[in-house]
Motif scaffolding. Structure first.
Motif, PDB file in Angstrom:
ATOM      1  N   UNK A   1       2.198   6.879   8.252  1.00 12.03           N
ATOM      2  CA  UNK A   1       1.981   6.185   9.622  1.00 12.03           C
ATOM      3  C   UNK A   1       0.401   6.112   9.834  1.00 12.03           C
ATOM      4  N   UNK A   2      -0.033   7.310   9.670  1.00 17.81           N
ATOM      5  CA  UNK A   2      -1.570   7.176   9.774  1.00 17.81           C
ATOM      6  C   UNK A   2      -2.350   6.186   8.794  1.00 17.81           C
ATOM      7  N   UNK A   3      -1.985   6.133   7.687  1.00 20.35           N
ATOM      8  CA  UNK A   3      -2.402   5.166   6.587  1.00 20.35           C
ATOM      9  C   UNK A   3      -2.205   3.756   6.911  1.00 20.35           C
ATOM     10  N   UNK A   4      -0.694   3.730   7.297  1.00 21.75           N
ATOM     11  CA  UNK A   4      -0.277   2.395   7.538  1.00 21.75           C
ATOM     12  C   UNK A   4      -1.020   1.656   8.735  1.00 21.75           C
TER      13      UNK A   4
ATOM     14  N   UNK B   1      -3.890   6.019   0.600  1.00 21.65           N
ATOM     15  CA  UNK B   1      -3.864   6.789  -0.366  1.00 21.65           C
ATOM     16  C   UNK B   1      -4.438   8.260   0.251  1.00 21.65           C
ATOM     17  N   UNK B   2      -5.537   8.098   0.815  1.00 26.13           N
ATOM     18  CA  UNK B   2      -6.202   9.432   1.451  1.00 26.13           C
ATOM     19  C   UNK B   2      -5.264  10.077   2.546  1.00 26.13           C
ATOM     20  N   UNK B   3      -4.612   9.177   3.219  1.00 30.22           N
ATOM     21  CA  UNK B   3      -3.900   9.899   4.281  1.00 30.22           C
ATOM     22  C   UNK B   3      -2.484  10.510   3.854  1.00 30.22           C
ATOM     23  N   UNK B   4      -1.953  10.007   2.665  1.00 28.99           N
ATOM     24  CA  UNK B   4      -0.950  10.365   2.005  1.00 28.99           C
ATOM     25  C   UNK B   4      -1.071  11.619   1.189  1.00 28.99           C
ATOM     26  N   UNK B   5      -2.449  11.704   0.691  1.00 30.36           N
ATOM     27  CA  UNK B   5      -2.927  13.001  -0.059  1.00 30.36           C
ATOM     28  C   UNK B   5      -2.695  14.140   0.712  1.00 30.36           C
ATOM     29  N   UNK B   6      -3.647  13.840   2.037  1.00 30.29           N
ATOM     30  CA  UNK B   6      -3.349  15.052   2.998  1.00 30.29           C
ATOM     31  C   UNK B   6      -2.057  15.254   3.403  1.00 30.29           C
ATOM     32  N   UNK B   7      -1.072  14.634   3.594  1.00 24.55           N
ATOM     33  CA  UNK B   7       0.315  15.129   3.731  1.00 24.55           C
ATOM     34  C   UNK B   7       0.719  15.869   2.417  1.00 24.55           C
ATOM     35  N   UNK B   8       0.717  15.287   1.382  1.00 21.59           N
ATOM     36  CA  UNK B   8       0.878  16.074  -0.002  1.00 21.59           C
ATOM     37  C   UNK B   8       0.429  17.428  -0.198  1.00 21.59           C
ATOM     38  N   UNK B   9      -0.901  17.333   0.204  1.00 22.73           N
ATOM     39  CA  UNK B   9      -1.341  18.768  -0.140  1.00 22.73           C
ATOM     40  C   UNK B   9      -0.815  19.766   0.799  1.00 22.73           C
TER      41      UNK B   9
ATOM     42  N   UNK C   1       0.761  -1.218  -0.101  1.00 17.66           N
ATOM     43  CA  UNK C   1      -0.096   0.012   0.125  1.00 17.66           C
ATOM     44  C   UNK C   1       0.851   1.192   0.127  1.00 17.66           C
ATOM     45  N   UNK C   2       1.936   1.375   0.956  1.00 17.49           N
ATOM     46  CA  UNK C   2       2.794   2.353   0.678  1.00 17.49           C
ATOM     47  C   UNK C   2       3.563   2.632  -0.693  1.00 17.49           C
ATOM     48  N   UNK C   3       3.916   1.628  -1.098  1.00 16.18           N
ATOM     49  CA  UNK C   3       4.684   1.718  -2.599  1.00 16.18           C
ATOM     50  C   UNK C   3       3.414   1.995  -3.553  1.00 16.18           C
ATOM     51  N   UNK C   4       2.514   1.811  -3.517  1.00 16.42           N
ATOM     52  CA  UNK C   4       1.159   2.198  -4.438  1.00 16.42           C
ATOM     53  C   UNK C   4       0.680   3.697  -4.182  1.00 16.42           C
ATOM     54  N   UNK C   5       0.532   4.017  -2.738  1.00 13.15           N
ATOM     55  CA  UNK C   5      -0.151   5.104  -2.320  1.00 13.15           C
ATOM     56  C   UNK C   5       0.534   6.242  -2.800  1.00 13.15           C
TER      57      UNK C   5
ATOM     58  N   UNK D   1      17.664  11.776  -3.674  1.00 12.41           N
ATOM     59  CA  UNK D   1      18.056  12.400  -2.568  1.00 12.41           C
ATOM     60  C   UNK D   1      16.891  13.640  -2.224  1.00 12.41           C
ATOM     61  N   UNK D   2      16.058  14.146  -3.131  1.00 16.57           N
ATOM     62  CA  UNK D   2      15.040  15.162  -2.668  1.00 16.57           C
ATOM     63  C   UNK D   2      13.891  14.458  -2.024  1.00 16.57           C
ATOM     64  N   UNK D   3      13.668  13.111  -2.555  1.00 21.06           N
ATOM     65  CA  UNK D   3      12.610  12.528  -2.201  1.00 21.06           C
ATOM     66  C   UNK D   3      12.844  11.886  -0.770  1.00 21.06           C
ATOM     67  N   UNK D   4      14.090  11.634  -0.261  1.00 21.89           N
ATOM     68  CA  UNK D   4      14.397  10.791   0.895  1.00 21.89           C
ATOM     69  C   UNK D   4      14.521  11.908   1.730  1.00 21.89           C
ATOM     70  N   UNK D   5      15.204  13.013   1.691  1.00 21.68           N
ATOM     71  CA  UNK D   5      15.484  14.061   2.455  1.00 21.68           C
ATOM     72  C   UNK D   5      14.611  15.362   2.776  1.00 21.68           C
ATOM     73  N   UNK D   6      13.676  15.287   1.769  1.00 24.96           N
ATOM     74  CA  UNK D   6      12.763  16.526   1.633  1.00 24.96           C
ATOM     75  C   UNK D   6      11.319  16.047   1.744  1.00 24.96           C
ATOM     76  N   UNK D   7      10.834  15.103   1.024  1.00 24.56           N
ATOM     77  CA  UNK D   7       9.507  14.591   0.821  1.00 24.56           C
ATOM     78  C   UNK D   7       9.214  13.668   1.659  1.00 24.56           C
ATOM     79  N   UNK D   8       9.835  12.602   1.814  1.00 26.89           N
ATOM     80  CA  UNK D   8       9.385  11.550   3.090  1.00 26.89           C
ATOM     81  C   UNK D   8       9.316  12.016   4.394  1.00 26.89           C
ATOM     82  N   UNK D   9      10.386  13.030   5.011  1.00 23.20           N
ATOM     83  CA  UNK D   9       9.941  13.316   6.307  1.00 23.20           C
ATOM     84  C   UNK D   9       8.820  14.135   6.472  1.00 23.20           C
ATOM     85  N   UNK D  10       8.068  14.886   5.360  1.00 25.66           N
ATOM     86  CA  UNK D  10       7.055  15.406   5.461  1.00 25.66           C
ATOM     87  C   UNK D  10       5.887  14.638   5.483  1.00 25.66           C
TER      88      UNK D  10
END
Length: 276
Positions: A191-194, A149-157, A79-83, A176-185
């Motif tokens: 975690x909520x979706x998981x 997907x819904x939980x990750x969409x809220x974070x992306x928004x 689910x994480x890999x798809x969401x 590097x942008x994904x790991x150091x900038x996007x992923x922490x956010x």
């Protein structure tokens, strides 16, 4: 002010305990009761027969717990890999058919699972995926993926693209942008979706029963026959065991998330601890 709010806090804590703790206390008493009939307030005799059956006997409890946790863990990872890419596309891009894609993606939340699982079962029969853990895992993705997907969409928004643009200007590549900038956010949303993914996967009975055809035995498969008219004491013991398994899984996820933040930002955690 603290003294004024102290009685209110005590009352709220007591109410919270009554709502959360009393059902577990009733289940615990029922699991060790040797015949508890209405209108008796407490059972006349007690016995650990139910616990001996599920923990020591040949009931297959431990194997079913391992199977349940394995399926829930694999479903969560898929689910994480798809969401993450799906949420990125739905939040940041405008394309034709976006509303239709969202409707299809979130349809399992509204549509009863029995409607979808029958079609899935026919397809899996042709593919030879019934009576296998892989088939059950793939079937569990349908009711769990929308929540992830819904939980990750809220974070992306709430994630500004300016941060990624600044990292790009400083020479950071896509990984590097994904790991150091996007992923922490995104981690709180992940975690909520998981958490929802784990709870929903662990509690699936109908999908597991139809796709697994009785060969993939999870804890709900063992629990349901006793709830629907079997032994109340065994059913209560299984219910407590199921609740403990779910709480343990969520606690482990929470500890892993805290460990990640401690590794990434140890100084922030020390400051927070000092303030407390």
């Amino acid at each position: 002010m603290k003294r004024m709010f102290l009685p209110l806090r005590i009352c709220l804590s007591l109410i919270l305990f009554l709502f959360i703790g009393l059902p577990f206390i009733a289940l615990l008493i029922s699991s060790i009761a040797a015949g508890w009939q209405w209108p008796d307030l407490f059972p006349e005799t007690f016995s650990f027969r139910a616990w001996e059956y599920i923990l020591v006997g040949s009931s297959g409890t431990w194997q079913s717990i391992g199977t349940s946790l394995l399926i829930a863990l694999i479903v969560m990872i898929i689910n994480i890999l798809l969401a993450v890419p799906a949420a990125n596309a739905l939040v940041r891009f405008q394309f034709r058919g976006k509303r239709l894609a969202e409707a299809i993606l979130f349809a399992p939340i509204i549509i009863p699972p029995f409607v979808a699982v029958m079609g899935i079962h026919l397809t899996f029969l042709r593919l030879g995926l019934t009576e296998t853990i892989l088939g059950v895992v793939l079937a569990h993705i349908s009711p769990t993926l929308p929540y992830m997907v819904r939980a990750v969409m809220v974070s992306y928004s709430t994630l500004s693209t300016d941060w990624e643009n600044q990292a790009r200007m400083l020479g950071a590549g896509p990984i590097h942008r994904f790991y150091h900038v996007v992923l922490p956010h995104l981690l709180p949303g992940i975690a909520a979706g998981a958490s929802l993914s784990i709870l929903i996967s662990l509690s699936q009975y109908l999908i597991t029963f139809i796709i697994g055809s009785g060969q993939v035995v999870t804890l709900p498969i063992l629990l349901f026959p006793f709830i629907s008219g079997g032994d109340p004491a065994v059913a209560s013991a299984y219910s407590l065991l199921f609740a403990g398994m779910a709480i343990l899984a969520l606690f482990s996820l929470d500890m892993a998330l805290k460990k990640y933040y401690q590794t990434k930002n140890p100084s922030v955690l020390k400051v927070k601890g000092a303030k407390r």
